[in-house]
Design an enzyme around this catalytic site. Structure first.
Site, PDB file in Angstrom:
ATOM      1  N   HIS A  99       0.835  -1.208   0.000  1.00 43.82           N
ATOM      2  CA  HIS A  99       0.000   0.000   0.000  1.00 43.82           C
ATOM      3  C   HIS A  99       0.869   1.256   0.000  1.00 43.82           C
ATOM      4  O   HIS A  99       2.075   1.190   0.257  1.00 43.82           O
ATOM      5  CB  HIS A  99      -0.857   0.008   1.269  1.00 43.82           C
ATOM      6  CG  HIS A  99      -0.032   0.122   2.507  1.00 43.82           C
ATOM      7  ND1 HIS A  99       0.519  -0.963   3.155  1.00 43.82           N
ATOM      8  CD2 HIS A  99       0.387   1.212   3.199  1.00 43.82           C
ATOM      9  CE1 HIS A  99       1.218  -0.549   4.183  1.00 43.82           C
ATOM     10  NE2 HIS A  99       1.165   0.767   4.237  1.00 43.82           N
ATOM     11  N   SER A 107       0.857   4.713   2.114  1.00 46.71           N
ATOM     12  CA  SER A 107       0.201   5.371   3.256  1.00 46.71           C
ATOM     13  C   SER A 107      -0.123   6.819   2.923  1.00 46.71           C
ATOM     14  O   SER A 107       0.701   7.536   2.340  1.00 46.71           O
ATOM     15  CB  SER A 107       1.123   5.366   4.482  1.00 46.71           C
ATOM     16  OG  SER A 107       1.383   4.058   4.888  1.00 46.71           O
ATOM     17  N   ASP A 147       7.121  16.791   5.757  1.00 45.21           N
ATOM     18  CA  ASP A 147       7.769  16.641   4.469  1.00 45.21           C
ATOM     19  C   ASP A 147       7.496  15.207   3.982  1.00 45.21           C
ATOM     20  O   ASP A 147       8.355  14.336   4.075  1.00 45.21           O
ATOM     21  CB  ASP A 147       9.279  16.882   4.665  1.00 45.21           C
ATOM     22  CG  ASP A 147      10.021  16.731   3.368  1.00 45.21           C
ATOM     23  OD1 ASP A 147       9.371  16.833   2.306  1.00 45.21           O
ATOM     24  OD2 ASP A 147      11.246  16.493   3.425  1.00 45.21           O
ATOM     25  N   HIS A 193       5.601   6.638  -0.735  1.00 44.36           N
ATOM     26  CA  HIS A 193       6.281   5.412  -1.146  1.00 44.36           C
ATOM     27  C   HIS A 193       5.410   4.197  -0.905  1.00 44.36           C
ATOM     28  O   HIS A 193       4.382   4.288  -0.206  1.00 44.36           O
ATOM     29  CB  HIS A 193       7.573   5.267  -0.343  1.00 44.36           C
ATOM     30  CG  HIS A 193       7.306   5.115   1.126  1.00 44.36           C
ATOM     31  ND1 HIS A 193       7.200   6.196   1.964  1.00 44.36           N
ATOM     32  CD2 HIS A 193       7.092   4.017   1.890  1.00 44.36           C
ATOM     33  CE1 HIS A 193       6.950   5.765   3.193  1.00 44.36           C
ATOM     34  NE2 HIS A 193       6.874   4.443   3.168  1.00 44.36           N
TER      35      HIS A 193
HETATM   36  P1  AMP Z   1       4.807   2.639   5.369  1.00 50.65           P
HETATM   37  O1  AMP Z   1       5.220   1.651   4.349  1.00 50.65           O
HETATM   38  O2  AMP Z   1       3.855   3.678   4.829  1.00 50.65           O
HETATM   39  O3  AMP Z   1       4.337   1.995   6.627  1.00 50.65           O
HETATM   40  O4  AMP Z   1       6.104   3.485   5.750  1.00 50.65           O
HETATM   41  C1  AMP Z   1       7.253   2.882   6.274  1.00 50.65           C
HETATM   42  C2  AMP Z   1       7.902   3.814   7.252  1.00 50.65           C
HETATM   43  O5  AMP Z   1       8.387   4.979   6.616  1.00 50.65           O
HETATM   44  C3  AMP Z   1       6.924   4.317   8.332  1.00 50.65           C
HETATM   45  O6  AMP Z   1       7.241   3.692   9.547  1.00 50.65           O
HETATM   46  C4  AMP Z   1       7.189   5.803   8.368  1.00 50.65           C
HETATM   47  O7  AMP Z   1       7.335   6.230   9.695  1.00 50.65           O
HETATM   48  C5  AMP Z   1       8.512   5.958   7.620  1.00 50.65           C
HETATM   49  N1  AMP Z   1       8.782   7.290   7.104  1.00 50.65           N
HETATM   50  C6  AMP Z   1       9.910   7.933   7.429  1.00 50.65           C
HETATM   51  N2  AMP Z   1       9.946   9.141   6.865  1.00 50.65           N
HETATM   52  C7  AMP Z   1       8.803   9.290   6.148  1.00 50.65           C
HETATM   53  C8  AMP Z   1       8.276  10.352   5.330  1.00 50.65           C
HETATM   54  N3  AMP Z   1       8.914  11.501   5.146  1.00 50.65           N
HETATM   55  N4  AMP Z   1       7.078  10.166   4.757  1.00 50.65           N
HETATM   56  C9  AMP Z   1       6.441   8.997   4.924  1.00 50.65           C
HETATM   57  N5  AMP Z   1       6.900   7.968   5.682  1.00 50.65           N
HETATM   58  C10 AMP Z   1       8.076   8.098   6.294  1.00 50.65           C
END
Ligand code: AMP
Length: 252
Positions: free
Chosen positions: A108, A110, A193, A197
């Site tokens: 996914h 986020s 910011d 991803h």
């Molecule tokens: P997710 O795959 O969406 O769970 O993201 C993986 C990790 O990326 C999460 O634990 C977020 O805390 C981390 N993350 C670190 N920096 C960022 C950023 N600038 N924007 C989005 N996610 C971030």
């Protein structure tokens, strides 16, 4: 079959040999009713909670579950399909640095952090999100490179595909809208910011430094797979999970 349908099944025979009109009343004194199979009927009690990381995007909870509080997050679902080829190649490449990298489940993007809602706020929150997203258009989501992320607690490292420039504009617009609703509910907004991803591999601990040393190799693999196993997809709905509830919001 709903619970009601099972209950309705009692009392009258439903054998296909019988005529539609000729219902034969069962003699309740002599015939023992079969136990209905209710295994497919959802009976999750509102207050009972078993922590299941699958319900919050495959991530483990970084805060303890408190009775009545529900982990909630908004995201775009990506149908893995052909992506497995790329994921396999990246996993092989990362194994030279760390062979414990695992594939992410429920892939996914986020659009919010995981926030906590009390049970009675889940429905109003979802309605607010739906209303706020009313005029948001569908868009093409594409990815163009690899980036390594770490969660805030530095307990997990993620290898992710970064959204491309065109997608970023739509994603920024959506998270701004979602952030406004989050603020209304006094919940933490997304990153100041944001870096949009899609995590595809994860490993325990903070391995950001080590994995970043092979980023060029990983980017090379991604570049080769763009248009093959890594294709742009049309995003015409967003999702929200809150505890065991799942909502979808269709875009224009
Ligand atoms: P997710 O795959 O969406 O769970 O993201 C993986 C990790 O990326 C999460 O634990 C977020 O805390 C981390 N993350 C670190 N920096 C960022 C950023 N600038 N924007 C989005 N996610 C971030």
């Amino acid at each position: 079959m709903s619970g009601l349908a099972y209950i309705c099944g009692y009392g009258y025979g439903s054998n296909s040999d019988e005529s539609d009109c000729e219902y034969v009343p069962i003699d309740r004194k002599r015939q023992k009713l079969p136990t209905p199979d209710l295994s497919k009927v959802s009976i999750v009690p509102q207050d009972e909670h078993v922590d299941d990381p699958e319900l919050h995007g495959g991530r483990s909870r970084s805060f303890p579950h408190v009775r009545g509080n529900w982990a909630t997050f908004i995201y775009i679902k990506y149908l893995e399909g052909e992506l497995q080829n790329l994921v396999d190649k990246l996993q092989t490449a990362t194994s030279f640095i760390d062979n414990s990298c695992q594939k992410c489940k429920d892939i996914h993007v986020s659009l919010s952090r995981t926030v906590v809602l009390t049970y009675h706020l889940i429905t109003p929150f979802s309605i607010s999100i739906q209303t706020a997203l009313k005029n948001v258009e569908s868009f093409e989501l594409g990815f163009d490179s690899v980036k390594v992320y770490c969660n805030e607690e530095k307990t997990r490292t993620f290898i992710a595909l970064k959204a491309d420039c065109a997608s970023n504009q739509y994603l920024q617009k959506i998270t701004k809208i979602v952030d406004e609703v989050l603020l209304e509910y006094k919940l933490e907004p997304f990153y100041e910011d944001p870096s949009f991803h899609m995590s595809i591999l994860w490993v325990n601990g903070n391995k950001q430094k080590e994995l970043t040393t092979i980023i060029q190799d990983l980017n090379h693999i991604v570049a080769e797979e763009i248009g093959r196993s890594l294709k742009s997809v049309l995003v015409n709905k967003l999702h929200c999970k809150s505890g065991n509830k799942h909502f979808q919001y269709f875009l224009e």
